[in-house]
Design an enzyme around this catalytic site. Structure first.
Site, PDB file in Angstrom:
ATOM      1  N   ASN A 197      11.432 -37.401  23.439  1.00  0.00           N
ATOM      2  CA  ASN A 197      10.834 -36.807  22.242  1.00  0.00           C
ATOM      3  C   ASN A 197      10.611 -35.322  22.529  1.00  0.00           C
ATOM      4  OD1 ASN A 197       9.783 -37.371  19.548  1.00  0.00           O
ATOM      5  ND2 ASN A 197       7.795 -36.759  20.363  1.00  0.00           N
TER       6      ASN A 197
ATOM      7  N   SER B  77       9.895 -40.568  18.242  1.00  0.00           N
ATOM      8  CA  SER B  77       8.681 -41.020  17.554  1.00  0.00           C
ATOM      9  C   SER B  77       7.464 -40.353  18.189  1.00  0.00           C
ATOM     10  CB  SER B  77       8.524 -42.539  17.647  1.00  0.00           C
ATOM     11  OG  SER B  77       7.285 -42.938  17.077  1.00  0.00           O
ATOM     12  N   SER B  78       6.559 -39.888  17.338  1.00  0.00           N
ATOM     13  CA  SER B  78       5.316 -39.285  17.849  1.00  0.00           C
ATOM     14  C   SER B  78       4.320 -40.357  18.273  1.00  0.00           C
ATOM     15  CB  SER B  78       4.692 -38.387  16.776  1.00  0.00           C
ATOM     16  OG  SER B  78       4.527 -39.119  15.569  1.00  0.00           O
TER      17      SER B  78
ATOM     18  N   ASP C 163      16.424 -44.276   6.495  1.00  0.00           N
ATOM     19  CA  ASP C 163      17.599 -43.548   5.999  1.00  0.00           C
ATOM     20  C   ASP C 163      18.927 -44.290   6.124  1.00  0.00           C
ATOM     21  OD1 ASP C 163      18.217 -43.230   8.817  1.00  0.00           O
ATOM     22  OD2 ASP C 163      16.826 -41.534   8.844  1.00  0.00           O
TER      23      ASP C 163
ATOM     24  N   HIS D  79       9.758 -49.937   8.209  1.00  0.00           N
ATOM     25  CA  HIS D  79       9.282 -49.261   6.996  1.00  0.00           C
ATOM     26  C   HIS D  79      10.268 -49.373   5.834  1.00  0.00           C
ATOM     27  CE1 HIS D  79       6.633 -46.613   9.845  1.00  0.00           C
ATOM     28  NE2 HIS D  79       6.162 -47.835   9.687  1.00  0.00           N
TER      29      HIS D  79
ATOM     30  N   CYS E 106      14.173 -55.408 -13.142  1.00  0.00           N
ATOM     31  CA  CYS E 106      15.128 -56.310 -12.498  1.00  0.00           C
ATOM     32  C   CYS E 106      16.038 -56.974 -13.518  1.00  0.00           C
ATOM     33  CB  CYS E 106      14.368 -57.374 -11.703  1.00  0.00           C
ATOM     34  SG  CYS E 106      15.459 -58.519 -10.833  1.00  0.00           S
TER      35      CYS E 106
ATOM     36  N   ALA F 191      11.341 -40.453  13.388  1.00  0.00           N
ATOM     37  CA  ALA F 191      11.920 -39.360  12.593  1.00  0.00           C
ATOM     38  C   ALA F 191      12.737 -38.378  13.423  1.00  0.00           C
ATOM     39  CB  ALA F 191      10.810 -38.613  11.857  1.00  0.00           C
TER      40      ALA F 191
ATOM     41  N   THR G 176      15.997 -36.097  12.277  1.00  0.00           N
ATOM     42  CA  THR G 176      15.932 -34.654  12.016  1.00  0.00           C
ATOM     43  C   THR G 176      17.164 -33.958  12.587  1.00  0.00           C
ATOM     44  OG1 THR G 176      14.582 -34.314  14.002  1.00  0.00           O
ATOM     45  CG2 THR G 176      13.401 -34.509  11.917  1.00  0.00           C
TER      46      THR G 176
END
Length: 248
Positions: free
Chosen positions: A219, A194-195, A103, A120, A153, A23, A27
């Site tokens: 990070n 990334s955390s 995104d 994801h 669909c 993320a 951001t």
């Protein structure tokens, strides 16, 4: 030698670079981190995949949230961090980008789909959960906001969902296998934003390190894997990567 120079040196001497983005890179394009305080997951209870499948009400709520939060996502543009990775891909130095993001900004920065491994999924389009047919969001948005119509669909009447991995939904096997393969064959693995707390994805940096790759983590905050890394930079990704790669 300062950290930027060390990063530049690591990139310059690597033959197969893999990036792992979270993320934090997005951001910097104005997309909020869902997990941060005030993010979506602190405002809403997540909708689990089984509930989405079982309940029309949950499907309706899922699409309502999607379109309520979409404005920010639609306006977002790739930043200097995305462009730096696109340049490394273009040069053939970076073989793939493994991303936790949904995104589509890596694609917008010019990276071919074939070089992006989305763990994801992707929120910029939808797909049928039965036959896999791709659905664009424009007609779904118009029908849902106009008359509250839930998408089905056009090919098989199956349930349509954004092409993201929901809570409780199985991770995509093909993408996970590709990510594993890329991780095991790289000689430089760069974590960006990334955390490293969401597993199994957060296991990839350790796999790379175990296989002999150099590990770099960029990070803003510390991660649990900082001690494993060869280089840790706590700074903004865009300025850091653009200086190391030589892009604006």
């Amino acid at each position: 030698m300062d950290d930027i120079e060390r990063l530049k040196d690591a990139i310059g001497s690597a033959r197969r670079i893999v990036a792992f983005t979270g993320a934090g890179i997005s951001t910097e394009s104005g997309i909020p981190d869902f997990r941060s305080p005030g993010g979506i997951w602190t405002k809403y209870q997540p909708i689990y995949f089984d509930d989405f499948m079982a309940s029309e009400e949950m499907r309706r709520e899922s699409w309502r949230r999607k379109f309520a939060t979409d404005e920010t996502m639609i306006k977002a543009e790739p930043n200097a961090g995305h462009r730096a990775l696109a340049k490394l891909i273009e040069q053939g130095r970076m073989t793939s980008i493994i991303t936790q993001n949904i995104d589509g900004l890596h694609q917008l920065s010019g990276v071919p789909d074939s070089k992006i491994i989305e763990l994801h999924g992707n929120t910029t389009y939808a797909s049928c959960l039965d036959c896999g047919h791709r659905h664009e969001l424009g007609p779904i948005r118009k029908a849902f906001l106009g008359s509250g119509k839930l998408p089905l669909c056009e090919k098989c009447d199956g349930i349509v969902k954004t092409a993201t991995i929901s809570f409780g939904q199985a991770m995509p096997e093909i993408q996970m296998a590709r990510a594993q393969d890329e991780t095991m064959n790289c000689d430089l693995f760069i974590v960006l934003g990334s955390s490293l707390v969401v597993y199994p994805a957060a296991g990839f940096p350790r796999i790379a390190k175990r296989k002999g790759a150099k590990l770099v983590i960029v990070n803003r905050e510390a991660t649990d894997q900082d001690d494993d890394a060869d280089l840790v930079i706590h700074a903004e990704i865009g300025p850091t990567m653009s200086k190391a790669v030589g892009v604006n």
